[in-house]
Enzyme design. Structure first.
Site, PDB file in Angstrom:
ATOM      1  N   ASP A 179       2.569   2.029  -3.085  1.00 42.90           N
ATOM      2  CA  ASP A 179       2.759   2.473  -4.482  1.00 42.90           C
ATOM      3  C   ASP A 179       1.922   3.709  -4.821  1.00 42.90           C
ATOM      4  O   ASP A 179       2.431   4.675  -5.395  1.00 42.90           O
ATOM      5  CB  ASP A 179       2.551   1.332  -5.503  1.00 42.90           C
ATOM      6  CG  ASP A 179       1.208   0.638  -5.455  1.00 42.90           C
ATOM      7  OD1 ASP A 179       0.388   0.963  -4.566  1.00 42.90           O
ATOM      8  OD2 ASP A 179       0.956  -0.232  -6.321  1.00 42.90           O
TER       9      ASP A 179
ATOM     10  N   ASP B 143       1.624  -3.839  -9.569  1.00 45.26           N
ATOM     11  CA  ASP B 143       1.315  -5.151 -10.153  1.00 45.26           C
ATOM     12  C   ASP B 143       1.648  -5.182 -11.644  1.00 45.26           C
ATOM     13  O   ASP B 143       2.236  -6.141 -12.148  1.00 45.26           O
ATOM     14  CB  ASP B 143      -0.174  -5.483  -9.958  1.00 45.26           C
ATOM     15  CG  ASP B 143      -0.582  -5.412  -8.500  1.00 45.26           C
ATOM     16  OD1 ASP B 143       0.313  -5.343  -7.640  1.00 45.26           O
ATOM     17  OD2 ASP B 143      -1.796  -5.401  -8.233  1.00 45.26           O
TER      18      ASP B 143
ATOM     19  N   HIS C  61       0.828  -1.217   0.000  1.00 43.54           N
ATOM     20  CA  HIS C  61       0.000   0.000   0.000  1.00 43.54           C
ATOM     21  C   HIS C  61       0.863   1.268   0.000  1.00 43.54           C
ATOM     22  O   HIS C  61       0.465   2.296   0.530  1.00 43.54           O
ATOM     23  CB  HIS C  61      -0.988   0.002   1.173  1.00 43.54           C
ATOM     24  CG  HIS C  61      -2.133  -0.949   0.962  1.00 43.54           C
ATOM     25  ND1 HIS C  61      -3.247  -0.604   0.246  1.00 43.54           N
ATOM     26  CD2 HIS C  61      -2.302  -2.235   1.346  1.00 43.54           C
ATOM     27  CE1 HIS C  61      -4.075  -1.658   0.215  1.00 43.54           C
ATOM     28  NE2 HIS C  61      -3.518  -2.654   0.855  1.00 43.54           N
TER      29      HIS C  61
HETATM   30  C1  GLA Z   1      -3.027  -4.190  -5.037  1.00 40.66           C
HETATM   31  C2  GLA Z   1      -2.817  -3.024  -6.006  1.00 40.66           C
HETATM   32  C3  GLA Z   1      -1.373  -2.532  -5.970  1.00 40.66           C
HETATM   33  C4  GLA Z   1      -0.920  -2.251  -4.535  1.00 40.66           C
HETATM   34  C5  GLA Z   1      -1.264  -3.432  -3.611  1.00 40.66           C
HETATM   35  C6  GLA Z   1      -0.994  -3.113  -2.168  1.00 40.66           C
HETATM   36  O1  GLA Z   1      -2.294  -5.301  -5.451  1.00 40.66           O
HETATM   37  O2  GLA Z   1      -3.140  -3.408  -7.316  1.00 40.66           O
HETATM   38  O3  GLA Z   1      -1.230  -1.393  -6.769  1.00 40.66           O
HETATM   39  O4  GLA Z   1      -1.457  -1.059  -4.063  1.00 40.66           O
HETATM   40  O5  GLA Z   1      -2.630  -3.815  -3.732  1.00 40.66           O
HETATM   41  O6  GLA Z   1       0.361  -2.913  -1.963  1.00 40.66           O
END
Ligand code: GLA
Length: 368
Positions: free
Chosen positions: A20, A154, A18
């Site tokens: 990014d 991701d 959390h």
């Molecule tokens: C999901 C989102 C990512 C990131 C994670 C938490 O995977 O797609 O962008 O924020 O949660 O780190």
């Protein structure tokens, strides 16, 4: 070129959760589970989508691309729509999808599909878009067609992963650096709660807003702060009263601490201090569970179960939260015992069967 097949992997994230969308740091890696997409040009303007695993297909016309009622199709249509904002497809195409990334396990099954489609369309129609731009287009598809205001981690990991390496991404500058993941006697195992929390996407978007609320409060006194990346605990304590605004305070505190923790953990990795790295994973879990409140009973139980187990040096919930997997660093010699004991304990405590995956770290997207 008439057709192309690409394979885009799911991802794990060692630490930096959390962070990014707060312009911070993340430390992901691509894994062996992947989405495979084949795209074939057509002579007409039809767009045909087939999900082989579900035995479902839909079709539409290029001129009529819009959000679909079919959930999986939106990840693909969302990407096509991003292209259409700037480019014209000269013909229609048929897309075939299959994937072995478990859905809703926090392994980025949707980002893998988006990246595969973005990369393949760009190659097939020779638009010449660079890889970082493709990652951003895939992220936009998620925002606009899946309704999740996700960060870039991701999509970046799926496109930029490197075999046996983790990648430290600075989400403020988009600069990145690979580090070999030298686990030696240790390995990574994921425990999958198989819980897919219905609130996951709405709570995710709420967390983002809570962080932005914190930034707005800090800006009153420190106008140079544009995101939590620019803030520190001193600024937070000066500007956000923890009694009056406990939720905003706690969310920001977690994020600020997690950004520091991620950089320090990366140093541990480079110095081969795996035990210190593992301790930080437990600290991240505590923050995600108590301050950021994105964990759930099952994830907390799984982390507690392995906490003082012989051979386990780090564990935490991974990804967006509210279900999905924990990531665990476990000594190879103890791996079987840890897996068997955790499966038993989980069944006893929750009545549910626990699924596990032993991770191997692979290259990001490849053309096959
Ligand atoms: C999901 C989102 C990512 C990131 C994670 C938490 O995977 O797609 O962008 O924020 O949660 O780190």
């Amino acid at each position: 070129m008439q057709s192309i097949t690409v394979k885009a992997p799911g991802r794990i994230n060692l630490i930096g959760e959390h962070t990014d969308y707060n312009n911070g740091f993340v430390l992901p890696a691509a894994i062996q589970k992947a989405a495979t997409v084949t795209i074939e040009k057509r002579a007409d303007t039809l767009v045909e989508l087939k999900a082989l695993d579900l035995n479902e297909s839909i079709s539409t016309l290029l001129e009529e691309i819009k959000p679909s009622e079919i959930h999986w199709a939106n990840y693909i249509i969302g990407v096509i729509a991003q292209f259409q904002k700037k480019y014209n497809f000269p013909t229609g195409f048929s897309i075939t999808l299959k994937s072995d990334i478990p859905i809703g396990a926090g392994l980025s099954s949707s980002a893998a599909i988006e990246c595969a489609v973005a990369y393949a369309l760009n190659e097939l129609f020779a638009f010449g878009i660079d890889k970082m731009e493709l990652a951003l287009m895939a992220q936009k598809a998620e925002h606009e067609y899946a309704g999740v205001q996700c960060g870039i981690m991701d999509q970046f990991a799926s496109l930029y992963g490197k075999k046996d390496h983790v990648v430290l991404l600075d989400c403020k500058t988009m600069e990145y650096q690979y580090f070999p993941l030298l686990l030696k006697d240790f390995t990574i195992v994921l425990f999958d709660t198989q819980i897919k929390h219905a609130l996951a996407s709405s709570e995710y978007n709420t967390r983002r807003l809570e962080c932005e609320a914190g930034v707005a409060m800090i800006q009153f006194k420190f106008p140079q702060v544009n995101s939590l990346r620019d803030a520190n605990l001193y600024m937070l304590n000066e500007c956000v009263n923890s009694i009056a605004f406990p939720i905003v305070y706690n969310r920001c505190k977690y994020v600020i601490e997690e950004m520091e923790r991620t950089l320090a953990a990366t140093e541990n990795l480079v110095a081969n201090e795996l035990a210190a790295f593992g301790k930080k994973m437990f600290a991240t879990h505590k923050g995600l569970s108590t301050l950021y409140e994105v964990s759930c009973t099952e994830l907390d139980a799984l982390v507690d179960m392995v906490k003082n187990k012989e051979g386990v040096i780090g564990a935490r919930m991974m990804g967006g939260g509210f279900g999905g997997c924990t990531i665990n660093i476990v000594k190879k010699a103890e791996l079987n015992t840890v897996i068997v004991n955790t499966i038993d304990a989980y069944k006893q405590q929750t009545g549910k069967d626990l699924v596990h995956y032993i991770v191997s770290i692979e290259d990001g997207l490849v053309v096959v």
